[in-house]
Design an enzyme around this catalytic site. Structure first.
Site, mmCIF file in Angstrom:
data_model
loop_
_atom_site.group_PDB
_atom_site.id
_atom_site.type_symbol
_atom_site.label_atom_id
_atom_site.label_comp_id
_atom_site.label_asym_id
_atom_site.label_seq_id
_atom_site.Cartn_x
_atom_site.Cartn_y
_atom_site.Cartn_z
ATOM 1 N N CYS A 1 106.565 -11.718 10.574
ATOM 2 C CA CYS A 1 105.843 -10.985 9.532
ATOM 3 C C CYS A 1 106.154 -11.560 8.140
ATOM 4 O O CYS A 1 105.656 -12.624 7.805
ATOM 5 C CB CYS A 1 106.149 -9.497 9.636
ATOM 6 S SG CYS A 1 104.812 -8.458 9.021
ATOM 7 N N HIS B 1 104.427 -8.106 15.215
ATOM 8 C CA HIS B 1 105.756 -7.636 15.591
ATOM 9 C C HIS B 1 105.988 -7.758 17.096
ATOM 10 O O HIS B 1 105.582 -6.879 17.860
ATOM 11 C CB HIS B 1 105.947 -6.191 15.134
ATOM 12 C CG HIS B 1 106.157 -6.055 13.667
ATOM 13 N ND1 HIS B 1 107.406 -6.089 13.092
ATOM 14 C CD2 HIS B 1 105.285 -5.923 12.643
ATOM 15 C CE1 HIS B 1 107.298 -5.970 11.782
ATOM 16 N NE2 HIS B 1 106.019 -5.872 11.483
ATOM 17 N N GLU C 1 108.675 -7.298 18.697
ATOM 18 C CA GLU C 1 109.643 -6.320 19.206
ATOM 19 C C GLU C 1 108.977 -4.995 19.574
ATOM 20 O O GLU C 1 109.552 -4.182 20.301
ATOM 21 C CB GLU C 1 110.752 -6.077 18.176
ATOM 22 C CG GLU C 1 110.421 -5.126 17.063
ATOM 23 C CD GLU C 1 109.444 -5.687 16.038
ATOM 24 O OE1 GLU C 1 108.891 -4.901 15.245
ATOM 25 O OE2 GLU C 1 109.213 -6.913 16.038
#
Length: 370
Positions: free
Chosen positions: A258, A344, A346
């Protein structure tokens, strides 16, 4: 709580447009920030505690917020990071057995002002048509002219450095000291779940403040480096950009997520720009150009990497694109051990579509250690 006992509240946009609502609870308050919206149907606690949202007023497009309470294990930071919350229906009661408190109690713990009963469909439509802008949410409904003067003093997100507001003040460790691999993480707003994914893959992390030099990180002798997500405009982060240059100069494994992705682009002389209203949600479709596979991803960013400059760069290739607007969603350096993504990995909207990116980073660490 009875509707009649809740104070009237408004959303006042920088262009003078007003949307009406009610304060959550019996609280009076006022909060400033850039108004933006997230389209996720779930995950409000992760959104509210994500450091990437620092300085922003969050509009949730899901009609009901708070119905499953909160759980401390789902926080991305120790407290809420958004400036304030704007929603349609606020649930004062929750029904999830795993919750440890209500959203109202969580907001109180975080000293976060929120308003509900706003026509969020109309507000989101207005943002989509006119762009993200600064706003204030408040119960001072009869003080419009003074609010406009105060709102005019709030700095624009374009050109605003916010990493220093959310970064750790001192280095800290995450994971097992006995792990096989060591990764130095530059914290420009890191989400806790990123560190959890690395630790799960046998990585010991040392997390450094946003303005740490390469020499300081290098002294720990890590196998690789990660530039985290975070809030604000990437362009003012001159120290982080220089750090990325230094890491790439020595060709050490480097992974950017990001804001970290944007920093890597800037380190390669590729500019970034503020988007009209950004990408924020958990259903953003991505095409992996290297495999031809699609991914459903979680995204949260208001800035993006210049596509034309990336395409013409001799040492950088585009690895992922956003299928809605064809913006750059991932890059890889052709002659360096470096890659990054704008989304993202994760998070789990796919639910596991993007986890392979951590495995790819671990593979690069293995090669470095060998």
């Amino acid at each position: 709580m009875k509707y009649q006992t809740r104070k009237k509240a408004i959303v006042l946009l920088a262009d003078g447009t007003i949307f009406h609502g009610r304060a959550v609870g019996d609280k009076e308050g006022k909060a400033f920030g850039e108004v933006c919206f997230n389209t996720g149907m779930t995950g409000y606690q992760e959104i509210f505690t994500d450091p990437s949202y620092f300085g922003q007023l969050m509009v949730t497009t899901n009609a009901h917020i708070g119905n499953y309470g909160t759980n401390e294990n789902e926080e991305e930071a120790d407290t809420a990071q958004i400036s304030g919350l704007i929603c349609k229906n606020f649930s004062y009661y929750h029904s999830r057995p795993g919750a440890d408190m209500s959203l109202q109690d969580f907001l109180g713990k975080s000293n976060l002002f929120a308003i509900s009963d706003v026509d969020t469909r109309a507000l989101v439509t207005y943002i989509r048509e006119n762009g993200a802008m600064n706003a204030v949410i408040t119960t001072e409904v009869d003080n419009i002219e003074q609010l406009k003067r105060e709102l005019a003093e709030v700095p624009d997100m374009d050109g605003l450095e916010l990493a220093s507001k959310v970064s750790t003040k001192e280095p800290y460790f995450f994971g097992s000291e006995e792990a096989d691999y060591k990764v130095a993480v530059l914290d420009v707003g890191v989400k806790r779940n990123i560190l959890k994914h690395l630790a799960k893959r046998n990585v010991y992390c040392k997390v450094f403040p946003y303005n740490t030099s390469y020499q300081e990180m290098k002294e720990w002798n890590p196998h690789g480096y990660l530039l985290s997500n975070g809030p604000g405009d990437p362009a003012p982060l001159v120290n982080a950009i220089q750090l990325a240059k230094d890491i790439m100069e020595e060709d050490k494994p480097l992974f950017g997520i990001c804001l970290g992705h944007q920093i890597i682009a800037l380190a390669n002389g590729i500019s970034t720009y503020k988007m009209h209203h950004g990408h924020r949600g958990i259903n953003h479709p991505i095409l992996n150009l290297e495999t031809g596979k699609g991914e459903i991803t979680s995204q949260n960013h208001g800035f993006s990497v210049n596509k034309e400059e990336t395409e013409s760069h001799p040492e950088v290739s585009i690895t992922h694109t956003h299928l809605n607007d064809h913006t750059v969603a991932g890059i890889r350096m052709k002659n360096k051990n470096c890659f990054s993504v704008q989304y993202h990995p994760e998070a789990s909207p796919g639910p596991n579509d993007a986890h392979y990116l951590f495995d790819e980073f671990i593979h690069n660490l293995i090669k470095e250690k060998a």
